[in-house]
Design a protein around this motif. Structure first.
Motif, mmCIF file in Angstrom:
data_model
loop_
_atom_site.group_PDB
_atom_site.id
_atom_site.type_symbol
_atom_site.label_atom_id
_atom_site.label_comp_id
_atom_site.label_asym_id
_atom_site.label_seq_id
_atom_site.Cartn_x
_atom_site.Cartn_y
_atom_site.Cartn_z
ATOM 1 N N GLN A 75 -9.125 50.502 -26.429
ATOM 2 C CA GLN A 75 -8.510 49.743 -25.602
ATOM 3 C C GLN A 75 -7.192 50.078 -25.390
ATOM 4 O O GLN A 75 -6.293 49.234 -24.818
ATOM 5 N N LEU A 76 -6.484 51.280 -26.005
ATOM 6 C CA LEU A 76 -5.206 51.668 -25.721
ATOM 7 C C LEU A 76 -5.161 52.734 -24.586
ATOM 8 O O LEU A 76 -5.808 53.506 -24.477
ATOM 9 N N TYR A 77 -4.339 52.126 -23.503
ATOM 10 C CA TYR A 77 -4.228 52.847 -22.254
ATOM 11 C C TYR A 77 -2.643 53.318 -21.846
ATOM 12 O O TYR A 77 -1.701 52.798 -22.417
ATOM 13 N N ILE A 78 -2.692 54.848 -21.598
ATOM 14 C CA ILE A 78 -1.128 55.336 -21.458
ATOM 15 C C ILE A 78 -1.022 55.528 -20.027
ATOM 16 O O ILE A 78 -2.007 56.050 -19.310
ATOM 17 N N TYR A 79 -0.035 54.958 -19.630
ATOM 18 C CA TYR A 79 0.631 55.304 -18.139
ATOM 19 C C TYR A 79 1.799 55.729 -17.973
ATOM 20 O O TYR A 79 2.948 55.198 -18.587
ATOM 21 N N SER A 80 2.069 56.966 -17.466
ATOM 22 C CA SER A 80 3.520 57.674 -17.266
ATOM 23 C C SER A 80 3.939 57.164 -16.010
ATOM 24 O O SER A 80 3.325 57.653 -14.730
ATOM 25 N N GLU A 81 4.774 56.236 -15.610
ATOM 26 C CA GLU A 81 5.489 55.670 -14.429
ATOM 27 C C GLU A 81 6.613 55.136 -14.773
ATOM 28 O O GLU A 81 6.676 54.741 -15.722
ATOM 29 N N GLU B 117 -2.904 49.915 -33.612
ATOM 30 C CA GLU B 117 -3.397 48.713 -34.814
ATOM 31 C C GLU B 117 -3.737 47.603 -33.660
ATOM 32 O O GLU B 117 -4.883 46.844 -33.790
ATOM 33 N N LEU B 118 -3.126 47.198 -32.776
ATOM 34 C CA LEU B 118 -3.399 45.883 -31.945
ATOM 35 C C LEU B 118 -4.633 46.273 -30.816
ATOM 36 O O LEU B 118 -5.336 45.534 -30.651
ATOM 37 N N ALA B 119 -4.746 47.824 -30.564
ATOM 38 C CA ALA B 119 -5.747 48.090 -29.524
ATOM 39 C C ALA B 119 -7.347 47.950 -30.163
ATOM 40 O O ALA B 119 -8.258 48.418 -29.675
ATOM 41 N N GLN B 120 -7.285 47.748 -31.745
ATOM 42 C CA GLN B 120 -8.715 47.624 -32.028
ATOM 43 C C GLN B 120 -9.292 46.500 -31.713
ATOM 44 O O GLN B 120 -10.458 46.572 -31.520
ATOM 45 N N LYS B 121 -8.565 45.356 -31.259
ATOM 46 C CA LYS B 121 -9.041 44.267 -30.765
ATOM 47 C C LYS B 121 -8.717 43.575 -29.647
ATOM 48 O O LYS B 121 -9.473 42.776 -29.108
ATOM 49 N N GLN B 122 -7.734 44.356 -29.100
ATOM 50 C CA GLN B 122 -6.866 43.820 -27.823
ATOM 51 C C GLN B 122 -6.537 44.900 -26.792
ATOM 52 O O GLN B 122 -6.557 45.966 -27.285
ATOM 53 N N THR B 123 -6.309 44.608 -25.579
ATOM 54 C CA THR B 123 -6.150 45.618 -24.600
ATOM 55 C C THR B 123 -4.469 45.772 -24.652
ATOM 56 O O THR B 123 -3.705 44.765 -24.268
ATOM 57 N N VAL B 124 -4.227 46.995 -24.698
ATOM 58 C CA VAL B 124 -2.786 47.376 -24.525
ATOM 59 C C VAL B 124 -2.497 48.511 -23.867
ATOM 60 O O VAL B 124 -3.205 49.609 -23.529
ATOM 61 N N LEU B 125 -1.307 48.295 -22.860
ATOM 62 C CA LEU B 125 -0.767 49.163 -21.746
ATOM 63 C C LEU B 125 0.446 49.841 -22.068
ATOM 64 O O LEU B 125 1.535 49.126 -22.289
ATOM 65 N N TYR B 126 0.296 51.118 -22.439
ATOM 66 C CA TYR B 126 1.680 51.755 -23.107
ATOM 67 C C TYR B 126 2.167 52.508 -21.706
ATOM 68 O O TYR B 126 1.785 53.475 -21.380
ATOM 69 N N VAL B 127 3.344 52.037 -21.253
ATOM 70 C CA VAL B 127 3.970 52.536 -19.948
ATOM 71 C C VAL B 127 5.143 53.589 -20.550
ATOM 72 O O VAL B 127 6.058 52.968 -21.067
ATOM 73 N N SER B 128 5.066 54.795 -20.191
ATOM 74 C CA SER B 128 6.414 55.722 -20.527
ATOM 75 C C SER B 128 6.788 56.310 -19.429
ATOM 76 O O SER B 128 6.354 56.949 -18.523
ATOM 77 N N GLY B 129 8.279 56.279 -19.413
ATOM 78 C CA GLY B 129 8.834 56.902 -18.149
ATOM 79 C C GLY B 129 9.649 57.986 -18.623
ATOM 80 O O GLY B 129 10.379 58.663 -18.175
ATOM 81 N N GLU B 130 9.547 58.577 -20.097
ATOM 82 C CA GLU B 130 10.233 59.697 -20.665
ATOM 83 C C GLU B 130 9.289 60.689 -21.208
ATOM 84 O O GLU B 130 9.513 61.919 -20.926
ATOM 85 N N GLU B 131 8.119 60.426 -21.461
ATOM 86 C CA GLU B 131 6.973 61.449 -21.934
ATOM 87 C C GLU B 131 5.808 61.319 -21.072
ATOM 88 O O GLU B 131 5.154 60.435 -20.262
ATOM 89 N N SER B 132 5.018 62.527 -20.937
ATOM 90 C CA SER B 132 3.842 62.786 -20.247
ATOM 91 C C SER B 132 2.520 62.159 -20.906
ATOM 92 O O SER B 132 2.956 62.051 -22.333
ATOM 93 N N PRO B 133 1.570 61.835 -20.515
ATOM 94 C CA PRO B 133 0.346 61.281 -21.176
ATOM 95 C C PRO B 133 -0.054 62.292 -22.087
ATOM 96 O O PRO B 133 -0.263 62.002 -23.355
ATOM 97 N N THR B 134 0.009 63.739 -21.966
ATOM 98 C CA THR B 134 -0.313 64.794 -22.622
ATOM 99 C C THR B 134 0.639 64.795 -24.041
ATOM 100 O O THR B 134 0.061 64.932 -25.152
#
Length: 406
Positions: A96-102, A64-81
């Motif tokens: 504007q939703l970006y997934i980052y596995s780190e 919902e937030l990424a419809q209008k704003q930039t969101v960075l989702y960082v996951s240390g438990e799951e892969s981007p897939t």
């Protein structure tokens, strides 16, 4: 004399106040527990049992937030897939939703500096590590330093940060207790594995009221908001059943009606058992002692099993009267009128003590079709403003309440 470069104390009148810059998550139930929306530059901790739906909720919020704003989702438990697969199931497809596995905080800091996102999601705090520290990932030192770094990112860059925290067997967020002290808001995601309903509860909020709750239902396509929790909790009540009483409990500023159930049976062993689900066992034992001493019920040789229906957890004093009535109803094998509800705290001498926000409680009971409400006599004057359409029965003691009912 003032010293250059050193902050000076300011008079309270000289300090200018600014209204918090809030953004709606597009989920009214989550906005409620946040105090009206996510505050820009705040650090929010979301805790809960594994598999309860924390990542699902945050991914839906991100969508919902990424419809209008930039969101960075960082996951240390799951892969981007894996995250992509869940996003497809939830029908999330935001530009504007970006997934980052780190898990390396130095790499995460670099990405934040380059992207300058409006929202940053860390899932989860226990998997992140500061490479400079010679400590195990998830240890007290690591969690403390990572949280401190995320607080700097939130405050210095005015980025709203959501952090997921795992819950231990004892029910606390894993890691040092200081983790809860460092963040601006602490939310707990509660629920039972065999129930579809989930409750999100604020236990700390620097930008709103604590102890607010929001309710969701877990469905195949994700979490859906429950706008009227009281109707859900009362939906499956059996007519003409004993050991059942309805209480109007306040969760933050929201009144909810919950059915409390009691089963009292003669004990087959030497020591009577006291078991409760969703209620404090010590409170139940205390109320049973008062019922025996002040209400004339012989409960010392009776096993008692109590629960708050729907998977909700209640822990405020105003539920005492409903607990006592449910126990007495089961013990006497006499039913309670389906349109009666109960509000009141019980003292050790058997008195029914005043409770807060009585008007809001009575209004909610009336709106849901209840015809009679038992309240503390000392709350009578306040309650008269909401008395139209519902009968108010003031009681002074537990003995008086039991005499009225049985």
């Amino acid at each position: 004399m003032t010293t250059t470069g050193i902050r000076q104390p300011q008079h309270l009148k000289e300090i200018t106040s600014t209204k918090e810059n809030r953004t709606s998550t597009q989920f009214d139930e989550l906005d409620r527990v946040l105090g009206g929306g996510a505050v820009k530059g705040s650090l929010v901790l979301l805790g809960g049992d594994p598999g309860i739906g924390k990542s699902t909720l945050l991914l839906q919020v991100c969508g919902e937030l990424a419809q209008k704003q930039t969101v960075l989702y960082v996951s240390g438990e799951e892969s981007p897939t894996q995250i992509k697969m869940r996003a497809q199931r939830l029908e999330i497809d935001s530009e504007q939703l970006y997934i980052y596995s780190e898990t390396d905080m130095s790499e995460i800091r670099q990405q934040v500096n380059e992207m300058k996102p409006d929202f940053l999601i860390i899932d989860s705090i226990q998997t992140m590590n500061e490479p400079e520290l010679d400590a195990v990932v998830g240890s007290v030192t690591q969690v403390k330093e990572v949280t401190s770094e995320l607080m700097k990112i939130a405050k210095n860059d005015q980025i709203t940060v959501f952090v997921v925290g795992h819950v231990t067997k004892s029910g606390g967020i894993a890691g040092p207790k200081i983790l809860e002290h460092m963040v601006d808001t602490v939310l707990y995601f509660e629920g039972e594995a065999h129930h579809a309903y989930r409750i999100i509860r604020s236990v700390k909020n620097r930008f709103g009221a604590a102890n607010e709750i929001g309710m969701f239902e877990m469905k195949g396509e994700g979490l859906a908001e429950v706008k009227n929790p009281s109707a859900i909790f009362l939906d499956e009540r059996l007519p003409n059943s004993t050991g059942s009483a309805v209480v109007v409990s306040m969760e933050g500023t929201r009144p909810i009606l919950v059915e409390l159930q009691a089963l009292v049976t003669p004990t087959a062993f030497g020591n009577a058992k006291r078991t409760s689900t969703g209620l404090n066992t010590h409170r139940v034992a205390l109320i049973m002692a008062v019922l025996e001493k002040r209400g004339g019920l012989l409960l010392q040789n009776q096993d008692a099993f109590l629960k708050a229906t729907g998977g909700v957890r209640l822990d405020e004093p105003a539920i005492d009267l409903a607990i006592a009535v449910a126990i007495a109803s089961s013990y006497k094998e006499k039913e309670i009128n389906q349109t009666d509800c109960f509000i009141g705290e019980i003292g050790l001498t058997g008195e029914i003590r005043r409770v807060t926000q009585i008007e809001d409680r009575i209004k909610e009971a009336r709106n849901l079709g209840f015809k009679r409400v038992y309240i503390p006599k000392n709350n009578l004057k306040e309650s008269l403003r909401q008395s139209e359409g519902i009968e108010i029965v003031p009681v002074v003691s537990i003995q008086q309440a039991l005499n009225y009912l049985f």
